[in-house]
Design a protein around this motif. Structure first.
Motif, PDB file in Angstrom:
ATOM      1  N   LEU A   8      -0.419  -5.889   8.047  1.00  0.00           N
ATOM      2  CA  LEU A   8       0.050  -4.693   7.353  1.00  0.00           C
ATOM      3  C   LEU A   8      -0.323  -4.760   5.883  1.00  0.00           C
ATOM      4  CD1 LEU A   8       3.666  -4.387   8.838  1.00  0.00           C
ATOM      5  CD2 LEU A   8       1.646  -3.073   9.484  1.00  0.00           C
ATOM      6  N   ASP A   9      -0.904  -3.667   5.361  1.00  0.00           N
ATOM      7  CA  ASP A   9      -1.226  -3.648   3.937  1.00  0.00           C
ATOM      8  C   ASP A   9      -0.051  -3.089   3.140  1.00  0.00           C
ATOM      9  OD1 ASP A   9      -1.317  -0.864   4.066  1.00  0.00           O
ATOM     10  OD2 ASP A   9      -3.501  -0.735   3.941  1.00  0.00           O
ATOM     11  N   ALA A  10      -0.242  -2.911   1.828  1.00  0.00           N
ATOM     12  CA  ALA A  10       0.848  -2.487   0.951  1.00  0.00           C
ATOM     13  C   ALA A  10       1.300  -1.058   1.211  1.00  0.00           C
ATOM     14  CB  ALA A  10       0.425  -2.637  -0.513  1.00  0.00           C
ATOM     15  N   VAL A  87      -2.794  -0.109  -5.795  1.00  0.00           N
ATOM     16  CA  VAL A  87      -1.933   1.007  -6.192  1.00  0.00           C
ATOM     17  C   VAL A  87      -1.992   1.259  -7.693  1.00  0.00           C
ATOM     18  CG1 VAL A  87       0.482   1.740  -6.362  1.00  0.00           C
ATOM     19  CG2 VAL A  87      -0.376   0.746  -4.225  1.00  0.00           C
ATOM     20  N   ASP A  88      -1.946   0.200  -8.505  1.00  0.00           N
ATOM     21  CA  ASP A  88      -1.945   0.359  -9.963  1.00  0.00           C
ATOM     22  C   ASP A  88      -3.325   0.685 -10.526  1.00  0.00           C
ATOM     23  OD1 ASP A  88       0.718   0.029 -10.476  1.00  0.00           O
ATOM     24  OD2 ASP A  88       0.591  -2.096 -10.965  1.00  0.00           O
ATOM     25  N   GLU A  89      -4.359   0.134  -9.931  1.00  0.00           N
ATOM     26  CA  GLU A  89      -5.677   0.173 -10.568  1.00  0.00           C
ATOM     27  C   GLU A  89      -6.560   1.343 -10.142  1.00  0.00           C
ATOM     28  OE1 GLU A  89      -7.608  -3.671 -11.252  1.00  0.00           O
ATOM     29  OE2 GLU A  89      -5.917  -4.606 -10.232  1.00  0.00           O
ATOM     30  N   ASN A  90      -6.273   1.959  -9.020  1.00  0.00           N
ATOM     31  CA  ASN A  90      -7.124   3.051  -8.531  1.00  0.00           C
ATOM     32  C   ASN A  90      -6.348   4.355  -8.438  1.00  0.00           C
ATOM     33  OD1 ASN A  90      -8.199   0.465  -6.422  1.00  0.00           O
ATOM     34  ND2 ASN A  90      -9.470   1.276  -8.064  1.00  0.00           N
ATOM     35  N   VAL A 106      -7.952  -0.559   2.720  1.00  0.00           N
ATOM     36  CA  VAL A 106      -6.973  -1.645   2.625  1.00  0.00           C
ATOM     37  C   VAL A 106      -6.290  -1.537   1.261  1.00  0.00           C
ATOM     38  CG1 VAL A 106      -6.589  -4.124   2.784  1.00  0.00           C
ATOM     39  CG2 VAL A 106      -8.469  -3.077   4.075  1.00  0.00           C
ATOM     40  N   VAL A 107      -4.991  -1.187   1.278  1.00  0.00           N
ATOM     41  CA  VAL A 107      -4.240  -0.952   0.048  1.00  0.00           C
ATOM     42  C   VAL A 107      -3.469  -2.210  -0.335  1.00  0.00           C
ATOM     43  CG1 VAL A 107      -2.477   0.476  -1.069  1.00  0.00           C
ATOM     44  CG2 VAL A 107      -4.000   1.486   0.656  1.00  0.00           C
ATOM     45  N   THR A 108      -3.582  -2.604  -1.583  1.00  0.00           N
ATOM     46  CA  THR A 108      -2.881  -3.789  -2.077  1.00  0.00           C
ATOM     47  C   THR A 108      -1.963  -3.415  -3.232  1.00  0.00           C
ATOM     48  OG1 THR A 108      -4.570  -4.391  -3.714  1.00  0.00           O
ATOM     49  CG2 THR A 108      -4.887  -5.197  -1.448  1.00  0.00           C
TER      50      THR A 108
END
Length: 279
Positions: A8-10, A87-90, A106-108
Motif C-alpha cells: 500500500l502506498d501513501a 505529496v509535498d513535492e509534486n 506510486v504515492v509517497t
C-alpha cells in the motif's frame, strides 16, 4: 507460508509486484536516489532536473522538468509503467493528469523517520528487489538506534528554509522528525501551514536556542550566517549552516542523514559550550 504483505502506498493504493520490464519516471529527487540504491537505475527512464544523485548515474537519464513544473507531454512520451511521486513535492493536478497515461502511480509521504522502512519494503515488493530493500532497512535501524542511544539535551532550533519572506518547518514535517532524533526541536509560529512564514520581529529569540540555515531549497551560505549573527533580533543566538539534503531527503539518504545529524549535533554543542551556553 503466510500471505505476502499488501503493498500500500501513501494514498492507500494497493500495488502488485511487477514482473515485466519496468519503465520508471521519478518526479522526486529522494526517490530517484532510492531507486538507484535498490539497483533500479537501469529501469529509470525519466527524472526531474532536481534529481541529481547519484550524480554519475542520473546524468544519462532524461529530464522531464521540475518537481512542480513537470513536462506532461515528455512524461507521456516515455510510456512509463510506474510514476514515483510525493505529496509535498509534486502538484496533484499534474499527477492526476498523468494517471491515465501511466501503469501505476506510486504515492509517497514519509513523515516519521521509520516511514522509510515502509518505503523500502514498498519499492522492494513492487520491483522485486526485496533483498536490497532489506539491506537498507537493516542499515537504517542500526543508525537510528545509535542516534537514540545518545542522551541529547533538548535544544529549540529555528530551521529556516527560505528568505524574503523567512520560512521555517512545522512540527508535522519529515525535517522536524529527523532533527528530533538528535534532540533538535524545530519551533515555528502557530499556523496550519506545514512550512509557515516567520516574522522575526514578532517571533522572538526567547523561543529558540539556535538558528539553522538550510542549504536547500533556498541556497543559504556562510555569508547569510554572518549577516544573521549580527541581527539584534536574534539576541546572539548561534546561527549555523546545515546541509538540507541530509535533513530533507528521505529514502536511502536517511541513513547518511542520521549519521550527519549526529556529527552536526556534536559540533553545535561544542560551539555553544565555547560561548558558555548550556548543551
Amino acid at each position: 507460508m503466510g500471505e505476502a504483505p499488501r503493498l500500500l502506498d501513501a494514498a492507500g493504493q494497493e500495488h502488485r509486484p511487477f514482473r515485466g520490464e519496468a519503465r520508471i519516471v521519478s518526479l522526486v529527487p529522494s526517490l530517484t536516489e532510492l531507486a538507484c540504491a535498490l539497483g533500479l537505475a537501469g529501469s529509470l527512464v525519466g527524472r526531474t532536473g532536481f534529481c541529481i544523485h547519484p550524480r554519475d548515474t542520473v546524468r544519462s537519464i532524461p529530464k522531464v522538468g521540475g518537481t512542480k513544473d513537470v513536462d506532461l507531454a515528455r512524461v507521456m512520451a516515455l510510456a512509463p509503467t510506474h510514476l514515483l511521486v510525493n505529496v509535498d513535492e509534486n502538484e496533484k493536478p499534474a499527477v492526476d493528469a498523468l494517471r491515465p497515461h501511466v501503469g501505476s502511480v506510486v504515492v509517497t509521504h514519509p513523515i516519521e523517520v521509520e516511514d522509510n522502512i515502509g518505503l523500502y519494503r514498498l519499492f522492494g515488493g513492487i520491483f522485486g528487489c526485496e533483498g536490497r530493500a532489506g539491506e537498507l532497512e537493516a542499515r537504517l535501524r542500526t543508525v537510528l538506534a545509535a542516534a537514540r542511544a545518545q542522551a541529547h539535551a533538548p535544544l529549540r532550533v529555528l530551521y529556516l528554509i527560505w528568505s524574503n519572506p523567512w520560512m521555517t518547518v512545522g512540527p508535522e514535517t519529515y525535517i522536524a522528525r529527523m532533527l528530533a532524533e538528535v534532540g533538535l526541536h524545530a519551533v515555528a509560529p502557530e499556523s496550519p501551514a506545514r512550512y509557515p512564514q516567520v516574522d522575526l520581529d514578532g517571533f522572538g529569540a526567547e523561543r529558540f536556542d539556535a538558528v539553522l540555515l538550510s542549504t536547500e531549497p533556498y541556497r543559504f551560505t556562510e555569508e547569510h550566517c554572518r549577516a544573521l549573527r549580527a541581527d539584534p533580533r536574534l539576541a546572539g543566538r548561534p546561527v549555523c549552516l546545515i546541509d538540507g539534503e541530509m535533513t530533507s531527503w528521505y529514502g536511502s539518504r536517511a541513513i547518511d542523514g542520521l549519521d550527519y545529524l549526529r556529527a552536526f549535533r556534536r559540533e553545535l554543542d561544542l560551539a555553544r559550550a565555547a560561548e558558555g551556553l548550556p548543551t
